[in-house]
Motif scaffolding. Structure first.
Motif, PDB file in Angstrom:
ATOM      1  N   ARG A   1      27.734  18.889   8.096  1.00 48.89           N
ATOM      2  CA  ARG A   1      28.696  18.573   7.673  1.00 48.89           C
ATOM      3  C   ARG A   1      28.494  17.518   6.293  1.00 48.89           C
ATOM      4  N   THR A   2      29.449  17.454   6.108  1.00 43.71           N
ATOM      5  CA  THR A   2      29.660  17.719   4.684  1.00 43.71           C
ATOM      6  C   THR A   2      31.473  16.043   4.841  1.00 43.71           C
ATOM      7  N   TYR A   3      31.182  15.527   3.727  1.00 44.23           N
ATOM      8  CA  TYR A   3      31.596  14.308   3.760  1.00 44.23           C
ATOM      9  C   TYR A   3      32.266  14.611   2.175  1.00 44.23           C
ATOM     10  N   ARG A   4      33.683  14.030   2.674  1.00 49.09           N
ATOM     11  CA  ARG A   4      35.167  14.355   1.142  1.00 49.09           C
ATOM     12  C   ARG A   4      35.294  12.750   1.331  1.00 49.09           C
ATOM     13  N   THR A   5      34.871  11.681   0.092  1.00 51.16           N
ATOM     14  CA  THR A   5      35.615  11.189  -0.201  1.00 51.16           C
ATOM     15  C   THR A   5      36.015  10.855  -2.240  1.00 51.16           C
ATOM     16  N   GLY A   6      37.754  11.229  -2.030  1.00 51.61           N
ATOM     17  CA  GLY A   6      38.113  11.642  -2.835  1.00 51.61           C
ATOM     18  C   GLY A   6      37.404  13.307  -3.750  1.00 51.61           C
ATOM     19  N   ASP A   7      37.311  13.009  -4.442  1.00 52.13           N
ATOM     20  CA  ASP A   7      36.498  14.610  -5.088  1.00 52.13           C
ATOM     21  C   ASP A   7      34.849  14.724  -4.978  1.00 52.13           C
TER      22      ASP A   7
ATOM     23  N   THR B   1      26.459  13.586  15.762  1.00 53.30           N
ATOM     24  CA  THR B   1      26.638  14.860  16.338  1.00 53.30           C
ATOM     25  C   THR B   1      26.330  15.238  16.821  1.00 53.30           C
ATOM     26  N   LEU B   2      25.061  15.308  17.547  1.00 52.41           N
ATOM     27  CA  LEU B   2      24.467  15.148  18.196  1.00 52.41           C
ATOM     28  C   LEU B   2      25.099  14.294  19.689  1.00 52.41           C
ATOM     29  N   GLY B   3      25.093  13.373  19.353  1.00 47.31           N
ATOM     30  CA  GLY B   3      25.984  12.304  20.273  1.00 47.31           C
ATOM     31  C   GLY B   3      27.818  12.271  20.784  1.00 47.31           C
ATOM     32  N   CYS B   4      28.215  13.735  19.531  1.00 45.34           N
ATOM     33  CA  CYS B   4      29.884  14.591  19.327  1.00 45.34           C
ATOM     34  C   CYS B   4      30.381  12.579  19.440  1.00 45.34           C
ATOM     35  N   LEU B   5      30.173  11.858  18.230  1.00 46.77           N
ATOM     36  CA  LEU B   5      30.831  10.883  18.079  1.00 46.77           C
ATOM     37  C   LEU B   5      31.379  11.401  15.933  1.00 46.77           C
ATOM     38  N   ASP B   6      31.227  13.012  15.570  1.00 48.19           N
ATOM     39  CA  ASP B   6      31.096  13.291  14.485  1.00 48.19           C
ATOM     40  C   ASP B   6      31.348  14.867  15.335  1.00 48.19           C
ATOM     41  N   ARG B   7      31.849  15.331  14.129  1.00 51.33           N
ATOM     42  CA  ARG B   7      32.133  17.249  14.389  1.00 51.33           C
ATOM     43  C   ARG B   7      31.376  17.544  12.593  1.00 51.33           C
ATOM     44  N   PRO B   8      30.862  18.440  13.036  1.00 49.42           N
ATOM     45  CA  PRO B   8      30.031  19.401  11.729  1.00 49.42           C
ATOM     46  C   PRO B   8      31.188  19.966  11.239  1.00 49.42           C
ATOM     47  N   THR B   9      31.021  20.318  10.224  1.00 50.52           N
ATOM     48  CA  THR B   9      31.866  20.500   9.203  1.00 50.52           C
ATOM     49  C   THR B   9      31.498  22.509   9.932  1.00 50.52           C
TER      50      THR B   9
ATOM     51  N   GLU C   1      31.506  15.587  -2.635  1.00 48.92           N
ATOM     52  CA  GLU C   1      31.181  16.077  -1.566  1.00 48.92           C
ATOM     53  C   GLU C   1      29.617  15.054  -1.643  1.00 48.92           C
ATOM     54  N   VAL C   2      29.435  14.826  -0.421  1.00 50.58           N
ATOM     55  CA  VAL C   2      28.087  14.564  -0.034  1.00 50.58           C
ATOM     56  C   VAL C   2      27.315  15.325   1.059  1.00 50.58           C
ATOM     57  N   HIS C   3      26.993  16.478   1.348  1.00 48.54           N
ATOM     58  CA  HIS C   3      26.822  17.038   1.847  1.00 48.54           C
ATOM     59  C   HIS C   3      24.777  16.321   2.659  1.00 48.54           C
ATOM     60  N   ALA C   4      25.111  15.987   3.758  1.00 58.80           N
ATOM     61  CA  ALA C   4      24.839  14.633   4.404  1.00 58.80           C
ATOM     62  C   ALA C   4      23.791  15.547   5.273  1.00 58.80           C
ATOM     63  N   VAL C   5      24.257  17.373   6.108  1.00 56.80           N
ATOM     64  CA  VAL C   5      23.448  17.677   6.471  1.00 56.80           C
ATOM     65  C   VAL C   5      23.521  19.198   6.207  1.00 56.80           C
TER      66      VAL C   5
END
Ligand code: ADP
Ligand code: MG
Length: 253
Positions: free
Chosen positions: A12-18, A53-61, A20-24
């Motif tokens: 799971r990667t978050y993108r905020t502007g330029d 992600t396990l709780g289906c509150l968020d989708r994996p990258t 990238e945070v590789h959280a998982v």
């Protein structure tokens, strides 16, 4: 099928502007029915991202997630919501109760979304049963601000249980609670687990993780340790011990 959770190379990667945070960063994991798992790790190591992600509150990258045999990534929104609703309950650190509604109404809430809808009498009956499970039958009419933190968390647990899920997910459920109250919450979790419920919870306290049957440690978005707990603590015994010590304090001259 022998697992309730199956993750394959999940990222799971978050993108905020330029940025990238590789959280998982590639987590593979099997969790079988009846397990009680603690996920540990420093702040920022990706625990909440994984739990969401396990709780289906968020989708994996990328990667795949099978929840109770169903490939979550391939499900349509409504089908996923229904599958999630019948399979799991989620407990948050900050309780997330609606403040203007009673404990009972908070617990009934997930049933509004149940299909087929159980009907209002059955709904009330199930919510009362869930409150009984967490030892709060006597507080059904109370609003959150009339309850202690521990009682509020128990209401939130009842809400997570009301659909009779196979799996309970909890992200730092004792993070806002004192030691004694935390042990009471762990006692509820252990009772549920002994009754067959699969539990996965995040905690950063080793003391709390020792009530679980398996400890997983995350660091920088990866699992770096995964081990069985052979001598798990018994929360009921620990609570009784604490009570005895406190009584002794009060009786001391
Ligand atoms: P933990 O629960 O272990 O403290 P998180 O999963 O909350 O870790 O965070 C993992 C990393 O992802 C951290 O670097 C965090 O700042 C980042 N992160 C979490 N949520 C978001 C978000 N919504 N947007 C951008 N970055 C995020
Ligand atoms: Mg977190």
């Amino acid at each position: 099928m022998s697992e309730i959770i199956k993750l394959q190379d999940l990222t799971r990667t978050y993108r905020t502007g330029d940025v990238e945070v590789h959280a998982v960063r590639g987590v593979s994991l099997l969790i079988r029915p009846g397990e009680m798992v603690a996920i540990m790790g420093a702040s920022g190591s990706g625990k909440s991202t994984l739990m969401n992600t396990l709780g289906c509150l968020d989708r994996p990258t990328s990667g795949s997630y099978f929840l109770d045999g169903a490939d979550v990534g391939k499900m349509e929104r409504d089908a996923l919501a229904a599958h999630r609703n019948r399979t799991l309950g989620f407990v948050f650190q900050s309780f997330n109760l609606l403040s203007r509604t009673s404990a009972l109404e908070n617990v009934e809430l997930p049933l509004f979304y149940s299909r087929p809808h159980p009907g209002s009498r059955e709904q009330r009956k199930r919510a009362l049963k869930a409150l009984e499970t967490v030892g709060l039958s006597g507080r059904a009419g109370h609003h959150p601000n009339q309850l202690s933190g521990g009682q509020q968390q128990r209401v939130a647990i009842a809400r997570a249980l009301v659909n009779d899920p196979k799996l309970l997910l909890a992200d730092e459920p004792t993070g806002n609670l004192d030691t004694q109250t935390s042990i009471e919450i762990m006692e509820i979790f252990q009772n549920l687990n002994r009754g067959g419920m699969t539990i996965v919870m995040v905690t950063h306290e080793l003391d709390i993780a020792r009530y679980c049957l398996r400890q997983i440690v995350m660091r920088d978005g990866r699992i770096v340790k995964d081990k069985a707990v052979n001598d798990r603590l018994d929360a009921a015994a620990e609570r009784e011990q604490l009570n005895i010590e406190q009584d002794a304090l009060h009786l001391a001259p």
